[in-house]
Design an enzyme around this catalytic site. Sequence first.
Site, PDB file in Angstrom:
ATOM      1  N   GLY A   1       0.789  -1.227   0.000  1.00 18.90           N
ATOM      2  CA  GLY A   1       0.000   0.000   0.000  1.00 18.90           C
ATOM      3  C   GLY A   1       0.820   1.274   0.000  1.00 18.90           C
ATOM      4  CG  HIS A   2       4.079   3.822   1.923  1.00 16.41           C
ATOM      5  ND1 HIS A   2       5.382   4.200   1.725  1.00 16.41           N
ATOM      6  CD2 HIS A   2       3.477   4.888   2.482  1.00 16.41           C
ATOM      7  CE1 HIS A   2       5.567   5.426   2.163  1.00 16.41           C
ATOM      8  NE2 HIS A   2       4.426   5.863   2.626  1.00 16.41           N
ATOM      9  CG  PHE A   3       3.094   5.275  -2.456  1.00 16.40           C
ATOM     10  CD1 PHE A   3       1.952   5.771  -1.844  1.00 16.40           C
ATOM     11  CD2 PHE A   3       4.321   5.786  -2.074  1.00 16.40           C
ATOM     12  CE1 PHE A   3       2.040   6.792  -0.898  1.00 16.40           C
ATOM     13  CE2 PHE A   3       4.413   6.801  -1.135  1.00 16.40           C
ATOM     14  CZ  PHE A   3       3.281   7.312  -0.541  1.00 16.40           C
TER      15      PHE A   3
ATOM     16  CB  VAL B   1       8.665   4.834  -1.055  1.00 16.20           C
ATOM     17  CG1 VAL B   1       9.580   5.653  -0.153  1.00 16.20           C
ATOM     18  CG2 VAL B   1       8.847   5.242  -2.507  1.00 16.20           C
TER      19      VAL B   1
END
Length: 146
Positions: free
Chosen positions: A47-49, A54
């Site tokens: 989810g990041h990203f 990252v």
Amino acid sequence: MMDIHKILKQLPHRYPFLLVDRVIELEKGKRIKALKNVTINEPFFEGHFPSRPVMPGVLMLEALAQAAGLLAFDALGTAPSEDMVYYFAGIDGARFKRPVEPGDQLILEAELLRTKAGIFKFKARATVDGELAVEAELTCAMRSVA
């Protein structure tokens, strides 16, 4: 200096929150140098990203705090117990200088500046390929939960 088996005996963190893979240098009561191998398999990358993975800055700070915790426990000459918790008490001057991506090796360094009554102050930094990724002063506290 300290492999994952020894780290697991010192830190209460476990997957997916254990963020130190190996200690490569340890100067008792003074400084530590450790590493975190960052892989695409880290759960936070989902989810990041999704289009540009990252490592979250707060997790870079957490990795530094875990390395600092290893230094603190070594300085005290004790292993943590189930009735002792090592908390963040403050983060000062945090600066993020470069993104940390899958495939990077994060080198974690912490220097013990002072300690008093279970409060530890560290100067910490993390690099990738010699390039500064994050730096901060960390304050951590050891407290009994009993």
